[in-house]
Write an enzyme that holds these catalytic residues in place. Structure first.
Site, PDB file in Angstrom:
ATOM      1  N   ASP A  83       8.074 -10.636  -8.280  1.00 41.44           N
ATOM      2  CA  ASP A  83       7.478 -11.753  -7.866  1.00 41.44           C
ATOM      3  C   ASP A  83       5.963 -12.177  -8.584  1.00 41.44           C
ATOM      4  OD1 ASP A  83       9.578 -13.022  -6.336  1.00 41.44           O
ATOM      5  OD2 ASP A  83       8.865 -11.488  -4.457  1.00 41.44           O
ATOM      6  N   GLY A  84       5.287 -10.720  -8.743  1.00 43.43           N
ATOM      7  CA  GLY A  84       3.962 -10.860  -9.419  1.00 43.43           C
ATOM      8  C   GLY A  84       4.204 -11.449 -10.707  1.00 43.43           C
TER       9      GLY A  84
ATOM     10  N   ARG B 278     -16.279  -3.924   9.150  1.00 44.36           N
ATOM     11  CA  ARG B 278     -16.927  -4.905  10.170  1.00 44.36           C
ATOM     12  C   ARG B 278     -15.965  -5.975  10.046  1.00 44.36           C
ATOM     13  NH1 ARG B 278     -22.792  -5.764  10.688  1.00 44.36           N
ATOM     14  NH2 ARG B 278     -22.192  -6.733  12.791  1.00 44.36           N
TER      15      ARG B 278
ATOM     16  N   THR C 205       6.378 -17.173   2.982  1.00 40.32           N
ATOM     17  CA  THR C 205       7.104 -15.745   3.282  1.00 40.32           C
ATOM     18  C   THR C 205       6.413 -14.467   2.789  1.00 40.32           C
ATOM     19  OG1 THR C 205       8.387 -16.694   1.215  1.00 40.32           O
ATOM     20  CG2 THR C 205       9.472 -16.911   3.483  1.00 40.32           C
ATOM     21  N   ALA C 206       5.430 -14.708   2.109  1.00 32.00           N
ATOM     22  CA  ALA C 206       4.587 -13.595   1.578  1.00 32.00           C
ATOM     23  C   ALA C 206       3.328 -13.017   2.519  1.00 32.00           C
ATOM     24  CB  ALA C 206       3.895 -13.975   0.462  1.00 32.00           C
ATOM     25  N   TYR C 207       2.186 -13.193   2.218  1.00 34.41           N
ATOM     26  CA  TYR C 207       1.168 -12.357   2.919  1.00 34.41           C
ATOM     27  C   TYR C 207       1.214 -13.146   4.634  1.00 34.41           C
ATOM     28  CZ  TYR C 207      -3.308  -9.812   3.456  1.00 34.41           C
ATOM     29  OH  TYR C 207      -4.202  -9.063   3.775  1.00 34.41           O
ATOM     30  N   ASN C 208       1.289 -14.506   4.370  1.00 36.42           N
ATOM     31  CA  ASN C 208       1.294 -15.316   5.771  1.00 36.42           C
ATOM     32  C   ASN C 208       2.327 -14.743   6.691  1.00 36.42           C
ATOM     33  OD1 ASN C 208       1.050 -17.934   7.303  1.00 36.42           O
ATOM     34  ND2 ASN C 208       3.048 -18.038   6.737  1.00 36.42           N
ATOM     35  N   LEU C 209       3.435 -14.427   6.072  1.00 40.69           N
ATOM     36  CA  LEU C 209       4.363 -13.943   7.078  1.00 40.69           C
ATOM     37  C   LEU C 209       3.976 -12.523   7.661  1.00 40.69           C
ATOM     38  CD1 LEU C 209       7.410 -14.647   8.353  1.00 40.69           C
ATOM     39  CD2 LEU C 209       8.180 -13.407   6.430  1.00 40.69           C
ATOM     40  N   SER C 210       3.607 -11.673   6.800  1.00 34.67           N
ATOM     41  CA  SER C 210       3.331 -10.232   7.172  1.00 34.67           C
ATOM     42  C   SER C 210       1.929 -10.397   8.274  1.00 34.67           C
ATOM     43  CB  SER C 210       2.842  -9.437   5.969  1.00 34.67           C
ATOM     44  OG  SER C 210       3.483  -9.473   5.114  1.00 34.67           O
TER      45      SER C 210
HETATM   46  N1  LIG Z   1       0.104  -7.315   3.566  1.00 34.58           N
HETATM   47  C1  LIG Z   1       0.954  -7.970   2.820  1.00 34.58           C
HETATM   48  O1  LIG Z   1       2.104  -8.567   2.841  1.00 34.58           O
HETATM   49  C2  LIG Z   1       0.266  -8.775   1.475  1.00 34.58           C
HETATM   50  C3  LIG Z   1      -0.913  -8.113   1.139  1.00 34.58           C
HETATM   51  C4  LIG Z   1      -1.550  -8.652   0.090  1.00 34.58           C
HETATM   52  C5  LIG Z   1      -0.686  -9.610  -0.786  1.00 34.58           C
HETATM   53  N2  LIG Z   1       0.271 -10.111  -0.509  1.00 34.58           N
HETATM   54  C6  LIG Z   1       1.284 -11.022  -1.311  1.00 34.58           C
HETATM   55  O2  LIG Z   1       1.379 -10.780  -2.570  1.00 34.58           O
HETATM   56  C7  LIG Z   1       1.435 -12.079  -3.330  1.00 34.58           C
HETATM   57  C8  LIG Z   1       1.348 -11.428  -4.680  1.00 34.58           C
HETATM   58  O3  LIG Z   1       2.519 -10.925  -5.178  1.00 34.58           O
HETATM   59  P1  LIG Z   1       2.712  -9.654  -5.910  1.00 34.58           P
HETATM   60  O4  LIG Z   1       4.271  -9.499  -6.258  1.00 34.58           O
HETATM   61  O5  LIG Z   1       1.713  -9.944  -7.202  1.00 34.58           O
HETATM   62  O6  LIG Z   1       1.913  -8.802  -5.297  1.00 34.58           O
HETATM   63  P2  LIG Z   1       2.528  -7.021  -4.590  1.00 34.58           P
HETATM   64  O7  LIG Z   1       3.285  -6.601  -5.638  1.00 34.58           O
HETATM   65  O8  LIG Z   1       1.393  -6.607  -3.774  1.00 34.58           O
HETATM   66  O9  LIG Z   1       3.686  -7.839  -3.722  1.00 34.58           O
HETATM   67  C9  LIG Z   1       3.490  -8.027  -2.159  1.00 34.58           C
HETATM   68  C10 LIG Z   1       4.929  -8.451  -1.764  1.00 34.58           C
HETATM   69  O10 LIG Z   1       5.034  -9.866  -1.732  1.00 34.58           O
HETATM   70  C11 LIG Z   1       6.227 -10.292  -2.031  1.00 34.58           C
HETATM   71  N3  LIG Z   1       6.163 -11.948  -2.401  1.00 34.58           N
HETATM   72  C12 LIG Z   1       5.299 -12.429  -3.355  1.00 34.58           C
HETATM   73  N4  LIG Z   1       5.603 -13.767  -3.328  1.00 34.58           N
HETATM   74  C13 LIG Z   1       6.363 -13.836  -2.263  1.00 34.58           C
HETATM   75  C14 LIG Z   1       7.030 -15.160  -1.668  1.00 34.58           C
HETATM   76  N5  LIG Z   1       6.551 -16.351  -2.071  1.00 34.58           N
HETATM   77  N6  LIG Z   1       7.765 -14.932  -0.721  1.00 34.58           N
HETATM   78  C15 LIG Z   1       8.124 -13.811  -0.190  1.00 34.58           C
HETATM   79  N7  LIG Z   1       7.518 -12.680  -0.717  1.00 34.58           N
HETATM   80  C16 LIG Z   1       6.698 -12.746  -1.786  1.00 34.58           C
HETATM   81  C17 LIG Z   1       6.442  -9.471  -3.407  1.00 34.58           C
HETATM   82  O11 LIG Z   1       7.592  -9.406  -3.723  1.00 34.58           O
HETATM   83  C18 LIG Z   1       6.027  -8.132  -2.683  1.00 34.58           C
HETATM   84  O12 LIG Z   1       7.024  -7.493  -1.951  1.00 34.58           O
HETATM   85  C19 LIG Z   1       0.179 -12.755  -3.009  1.00 34.58           C
HETATM   86  O13 LIG Z   1       0.373 -14.025  -3.013  1.00 34.58           O
HETATM   87  C20 LIG Z   1       0.286 -12.413  -1.327  1.00 34.58           C
HETATM   88  O14 LIG Z   1       1.059 -13.383  -0.600  1.00 34.58           O
HETATM   89  C21 LIG Z   1       0.900  -9.620   0.516  1.00 34.58           C
HETATM   90  N1  LIG Z   2       4.025  -9.828 -17.646  1.00 38.45           N
HETATM   91  C1  LIG Z   2       3.513  -8.925 -17.242  1.00 38.45           C
HETATM   92  N2  LIG Z   2       3.316  -7.635 -18.082  1.00 38.45           N
HETATM   93  C2  LIG Z   2       2.955  -6.465 -17.264  1.00 38.45           C
HETATM   94  N3  LIG Z   2       2.444  -6.533 -16.004  1.00 38.45           N
HETATM   95  C3  LIG Z   2       2.404  -7.510 -15.454  1.00 38.45           C
HETATM   96  C4  LIG Z   2       3.118  -8.784 -15.920  1.00 38.45           C
HETATM   97  N4  LIG Z   2       3.016  -9.790 -14.904  1.00 38.45           N
HETATM   98  C5  LIG Z   2       2.498  -9.222 -13.866  1.00 38.45           C
HETATM   99  N5  LIG Z   2       2.309  -7.997 -13.917  1.00 38.45           N
HETATM  100  C6  LIG Z   2       1.703  -6.809 -13.139  1.00 38.45           C
HETATM  101  O1  LIG Z   2       2.692  -6.067 -12.648  1.00 38.45           O
HETATM  102  C7  LIG Z   2       2.486  -6.106 -11.366  1.00 38.45           C
HETATM  103  C8  LIG Z   2       3.854  -5.766 -10.430  1.00 38.45           C
HETATM  104  O2  LIG Z   2       4.925  -6.597 -10.971  1.00 38.45           O
HETATM  105  P1  LIG Z   2       5.848  -7.487 -10.166  1.00 38.45           P
HETATM  106  O3  LIG Z   2       4.760  -7.854  -8.925  1.00 38.45           O
HETATM  107  O4  LIG Z   2       6.526  -8.434 -10.880  1.00 38.45           O
HETATM  108  O5  LIG Z   2       6.785  -6.184  -9.797  1.00 38.45           O
HETATM  109  P2  LIG Z   2       7.033  -5.757  -8.304  1.00 38.45           P
HETATM  110  O6  LIG Z   2       5.885  -5.805  -7.233  1.00 38.45           O
HETATM  111  O7  LIG Z   2       7.909  -4.588  -8.427  1.00 38.45           O
HETATM  112  O8  LIG Z   2       7.981  -6.863  -7.873  1.00 38.45           O
HETATM  113  P3  LIG Z   2       7.888  -7.842  -6.313  1.00 38.45           P
HETATM  114  O9  LIG Z   2       6.603  -8.437  -6.310  1.00 38.45           O
HETATM  115  O10 LIG Z   2       9.250  -8.763  -6.604  1.00 38.45           O
HETATM  116  O11 LIG Z   2       8.326  -6.931  -5.329  1.00 38.45           O
HETATM  117  C9  LIG Z   2       1.906  -7.264 -10.769  1.00 38.45           C
HETATM  118  O12 LIG Z   2       1.030  -7.159  -9.734  1.00 38.45           O
HETATM  119  C10 LIG Z   2       1.103  -7.677 -11.779  1.00 38.45           C
HETATM  120  O13 LIG Z   2      -0.231  -7.229 -11.818  1.00 38.45           O
END
Ligand SMILES: NC(=O)c1ccc[n+]([C@@H]2O[C@H](COP(=O)([O-])OP(=O)(O)OC[C@H]3O[C@@H](n4cnc5c(N)ncnc54)[C@H](O)[C@@H]3O)[C@@H](O)[C@H]2O)c1
Ligand SMILES: Nc1ncnc2c1ncn2[C@@H]1O[C@H](COP(=O)(O)OP(=O)(O)OP(=O)(O)O)[C@@H](O)[C@H]1O
Length: 276
Positions: free
Chosen positions: A61-62, A142, A172-177
């Protein structure tokens, strides 16, 4: 749908098997006469997606979230192949994509427009995101005080660890958590969810899409960080008030013909695995 004639592949090289899938999709596209670009550069070089019909993120997703700002800037459709852990946004599976890719290039796909959020600092610098804008306390353990206004109306002063402003996609991401609701992507609102609010009745508030939200805080009393889709997209010394709204631009996602939002929700969130 329109066939895709110029396609960019953005490969997250940290993911095992991503490079191989990228090379395979590049070859499949070229065999059909499609102009293919491929990069492992992160962040994406400026202007990389200019002139593309679609971008395919190969990672988690990232990786998908990382291509969105440029995709929006150049009006490029986005799809993703899941090599991550959860893969909520990257809806194509690595096993099936080679079979489906040709059909997608030929125009056999569905599209869905998703609303975004825009954050604007006092200097007028604007940044967009697909999931969320998060204002969070960093350096100190704090609580922080955050004043929120909606179209100039005072909403509340939140005593909490931070605030999450989420799109329906980000619900479904941070908001849900943080205890916020799951919002269907067709609901074009902004969900505000406090992180660990001191007043237990401070729950999520959903604003309509035309609302301009302003958040203020006293920078002498706290050291907040503002992230968009998990990344610092403003300079670290962020200033307040920060204004947040739904911009008029959207991002267009490409789905396979069998895509179902609730199938994704059920599967990824491990709801009931079997039907009655
Ligand atoms: N405590 C938490 O749940 C927490 C904390 C920080 C950030 N986040 C989320 O991580 C997102 C960035 O994702 P990332 O993958 O780069 O970071 P990350 O690798 O820290 O992933 C956080 C988790 O959120 C999931 N996620 C991302 N977008 C989602 C979506 N739209 N619906 C459901 N799950 C989703 C990812 O697959 C991963 O499992 C931020 O936008 C924020 O919403 C979550
Ligand atoms: N094109 C890219 N090449 C290298 N690193 C990337 C790229 N795009 C994003 N990243 C970095 O890699 C990190 C992990 O990638 P990504 O979130 O896609 O995988 P994941 O966390 O294993 O998957 P998911 O979020 O689906 O659980 C991201 O947080 C981001 O900082």
């Amino acid at each position: 749908m329109k066939p895709l004639r110029t396609v960019a592949l953005v490969v997250n090289r940290q993911k095992s098997g991503a490079r191989e899938i990228g090379d395979q999709l590049k070859q499949l596209g070229q065999d059909r006469g499609v102009e293919m670009r491929i990069t492992e550069e992160h962040p994406l070089p400026n202007g990389y997606l200019q002139g593309c019909d679609a971008v395919c993120a190969i990672g988690g997703d990232g990786t998908f979230l990382g291509v969105v700002p440029q995709a929006v800037e150049y009006g490029v459709k986005v799809l993703g192949v899941n090599l991550g852990k959860l893969g909520f946004l990257v809806t194509f599976s690595p096993d099936g994509i080679a079979r489906e890719f040709g059909r997608i290039l030929d125009g056999d796909y569905e599209i869905e427009d998703r609303t975004l959020l825009e954050a604007c600092d006092p200097e007028g610098e604007r940044r967009i995101c697909l999931n969320d804008v998060v204002v969070k306390q960093t350096a100190s353990s704090r609580m922080m005080m955050l004043e929120v206004f909606a179209n100039g109306d005072f909403v509340n002063e939140f005593a909490c660890d931070g605030l999450i402003y989420s799109t329906p996609t980000g619900s479904t991401a941070y908001n849900l958590s943080a205890g916020g609701p799951i919002v269907h992507p067709d609901v074009q609102g902004i969900t505000l969810t406090p992180i660990c609010p001191h007043t237990l009745s401070n729950r999520s508030v959903i604003f309509s899409m035309g609302t301009e939200i302003e958040v203020r805080t006293d920078l002498e009393a706290c050291s907040p960080q503002v992230t968009l889709d998990g990344h610092l997209r403003f300079t670290e010394s962020i200033a307040f008030p920060l204004r947040i709204r739904v911009p008029s631009t959207t991002v267009t996602l490409i789905h396979g013909k069998d895509y179902s939002h609730f199938l994704t929700v059920r599967t990824k969130l491990h709801w009931r695995e079997n039907t009655l």
